[in-house]
Design a protein around this motif. Structure first.
Motif, PDB file in Angstrom:
ATOM      1  N   CYS A   1       0.670  -1.379  -0.139  1.00  0.00           N
ATOM      2  CA  CYS A   1       0.406  -0.125   0.137  1.00  0.00           C
ATOM      3  C   CYS A   1       1.092   1.681  -0.135  1.00  0.00           C
ATOM      4  O   CYS A   1       2.176   1.249   0.543  1.00  0.00           O
ATOM      5  CB  CYS A   1      -0.725  -0.085   0.840  1.00  0.00           C
ATOM      6  SG  CYS A   1      -0.400   0.318   3.093  1.00  0.00           S
ATOM      7  N   PRO A   2       0.238   2.426  -0.496  1.00  0.00           N
ATOM      8  CA  PRO A   2       1.393   3.461  -0.416  1.00  0.00           C
ATOM      9  C   PRO A   2       1.928   4.257   1.599  1.00  0.00           C
ATOM     10  O   PRO A   2       0.875   4.291   1.963  1.00  0.00           O
ATOM     11  CB  PRO A   2       0.143   4.800  -0.889  1.00  0.00           C
ATOM     12  CG  PRO A   2      -0.867   3.655  -1.256  1.00  0.00           C
ATOM     13  CD  PRO A   2      -0.406   2.801  -1.671  1.00  0.00           C
ATOM     14  N   LEU A   3       2.814   4.429   1.490  1.00  0.00           N
ATOM     15  CA  LEU A   3       2.973   5.157   2.363  1.00  0.00           C
ATOM     16  C   LEU A   3       2.242   6.549   2.787  1.00  0.00           C
ATOM     17  O   LEU A   3       2.155   6.658   4.140  1.00  0.00           O
ATOM     18  CB  LEU A   3       4.946   5.526   2.249  1.00  0.00           C
ATOM     19  CG  LEU A   3       5.666   4.643   1.736  1.00  0.00           C
ATOM     20  CD1 LEU A   3       7.188   5.658   1.373  1.00  0.00           C
ATOM     21  CD2 LEU A   3       6.095   4.556   2.496  1.00  0.00           C
ATOM     22  N   THR A   4       1.372   6.582   1.702  1.00  0.00           N
ATOM     23  CA  THR A   4       0.855   8.085   2.458  1.00  0.00           C
ATOM     24  C   THR A   4      -0.632   7.633   3.489  1.00  0.00           C
ATOM     25  O   THR A   4      -1.201   7.982   4.338  1.00  0.00           O
ATOM     26  CB  THR A   4       0.140   8.702   1.155  1.00  0.00           C
ATOM     27  OG1 THR A   4      -0.113   7.627   0.052  1.00  0.00           O
ATOM     28  CG2 THR A   4       1.087   9.329   0.559  1.00  0.00           C
ATOM     29  N   LYS A   5      -0.516   6.645   3.084  1.00  0.00           N
ATOM     30  CA  LYS A   5      -2.149   5.702   3.200  1.00  0.00           C
ATOM     31  C   LYS A   5      -1.404   5.117   4.719  1.00  0.00           C
ATOM     32  O   LYS A   5      -1.956   5.303   5.356  1.00  0.00           O
ATOM     33  CB  LYS A   5      -2.249   4.307   2.614  1.00  0.00           C
ATOM     34  CG  LYS A   5      -3.346   3.873   3.297  1.00  0.00           C
ATOM     35  CD  LYS A   5      -4.481   2.325   2.252  1.00  0.00           C
ATOM     36  CE  LYS A   5      -5.240   1.693   3.438  1.00  0.00           C
ATOM     37  NZ  LYS A   5      -5.628   0.541   2.792  1.00  0.00           N
ATOM     38  N   LEU A   6      -0.493   4.426   5.322  1.00  0.00           N
ATOM     39  CA  LEU A   6       0.608   3.661   6.202  1.00  0.00           C
ATOM     40  C   LEU A   6       0.329   5.313   6.909  1.00  0.00           C
ATOM     41  O   LEU A   6       0.191   5.020   8.072  1.00  0.00           O
ATOM     42  CB  LEU A   6       1.315   3.704   5.759  1.00  0.00           C
ATOM     43  CG  LEU A   6       1.501   1.929   5.369  1.00  0.00           C
ATOM     44  CD1 LEU A   6       3.167   1.257   5.211  1.00  0.00           C
ATOM     45  CD2 LEU A   6       1.171   1.032   6.424  1.00  0.00           C
ATOM     46  N   ALA A   7       1.377   6.689   6.730  1.00  0.00           N
ATOM     47  CA  ALA A   7       1.248   7.870   6.592  1.00  0.00           C
ATOM     48  C   ALA A   7      -0.064   8.116   8.345  1.00  0.00           C
ATOM     49  O   ALA A   7       0.211   9.057   9.025  1.00  0.00           O
ATOM     50  CB  ALA A   7       1.990   8.902   6.521  1.00  0.00           C
ATOM     51  N   SER A   8      -0.990   8.156   7.135  1.00  0.00           N
ATOM     52  CA  SER A   8      -2.299   8.592   7.523  1.00  0.00           C
ATOM     53  C   SER A   8      -2.949   7.642   7.804  1.00  0.00           C
ATOM     54  O   SER A   8      -4.035   7.863   9.368  1.00  0.00           O
ATOM     55  CB  SER A   8      -2.967   9.042   6.574  1.00  0.00           C
ATOM     56  OG  SER A   8      -3.761   7.895   5.522  1.00  0.00           O
ATOM     57  N   ASP A   9      -2.259   5.970   9.007  1.00  0.00           N
ATOM     58  CA  ASP A   9      -3.554   5.381   9.540  1.00  0.00           C
ATOM     59  C   ASP A   9      -3.863   5.739  10.467  1.00  0.00           C
ATOM     60  O   ASP A   9      -2.060   6.356  11.373  1.00  0.00           O
ATOM     61  CB  ASP A   9      -2.831   3.960   9.643  1.00  0.00           C
ATOM     62  CG  ASP A   9      -3.196   2.650  10.018  1.00  0.00           C
ATOM     63  OD1 ASP A   9      -4.497   3.053  10.096  1.00  0.00           O
ATOM     64  OD2 ASP A   9      -2.282   1.954  10.182  1.00  0.00           O
ATOM     65  N   SER A  10      -4.354   5.665  11.864  1.00  0.00           N
ATOM     66  CA  SER A  10      -4.325   6.389  13.221  1.00  0.00           C
ATOM     67  C   SER A  10      -3.346   5.664  14.237  1.00  0.00           C
ATOM     68  O   SER A  10      -2.824   5.779  14.962  1.00  0.00           O
ATOM     69  CB  SER A  10      -5.889   6.050  13.531  1.00  0.00           C
ATOM     70  OG  SER A  10      -5.903   5.021  13.838  1.00  0.00           O
TER      71      SER A  10
END
Length: 161
Positions: A7-16
């Motif tokens: 998955c993209p890093l932006t999705k990981l960084a926005s994960d709670s």
């Protein structure tokens, strides 16, 4: 069958969960800076924060010597830390020998590298060039450069004399 897909890093960084983990790491880092300044006043080294939970600060100490010194000044350190961390109730310290290995590595870090005093003789250079004749590609180039060091060093020593 693959369970975890990229998955993209932006999705990981926005994960709670990631955000909570980052906030926790930032909190422990800030606590460690406060702790190190207080420990420096009390001349205690080789201590790191292991955790902070329910008002208890858990420390890792590199050896029994530092643990004993810490225990002697525990009440003073606790008082000083409470000025910066009002939620602090107690401090627990345990020995972690792995910390001593890391501290030793840091102490030995500033090493000055000296020029390599070893010399390549003319005979060795000849053998290396012989091996380079049978090699190909990058290996051949590197062997030829290595053999050239013998002639370069000889020329530099001749110029000095």
């Amino acid at each position: 069958m693959r369970k975890n897909h990229p998955c993209p890093l932006t999705k990981l960084a926005s994960d709670s969960n990631f955000r909570k983990l980052k906030e926790r790491a930032d909190q422990l880092s800030a606590l460690d800076r406060v702790l190190q300044s207080v420990l420096e006043q009390h001349q205690i080294k080789h201590c790191k924060i292991a955790n902070f939970r329910t008002g208890t600060l858990y420390l890792a100490v590199s050896s029994a010597v530092w643990l004993t010194k810490f225990n002697q000044k525990r009440s003073d350190i606790l008082s000083d830390l409470r000025q910066s961390i009002p939620a602090l109730v107690s401090i627990e310290a345990k020995i972690n020998p792995e910390l001593a290995k890391k501290v030793t590595a840091k102490v030995n870090e500033p090493v000055q590298f000296k020029a390599n005093p070893r010399r390549i003789s003319e005979t060795s250079a000849g053998y290396i060039l012989g091996a380079a004749e049978h090699a190909s590609g990058k290996l051949k180039e590197k062997l030829e450069r290595l053999a050239a060091l013998a002639t370069e060093r000889r020329a530099s020593t001749d110029n000095e004399n």
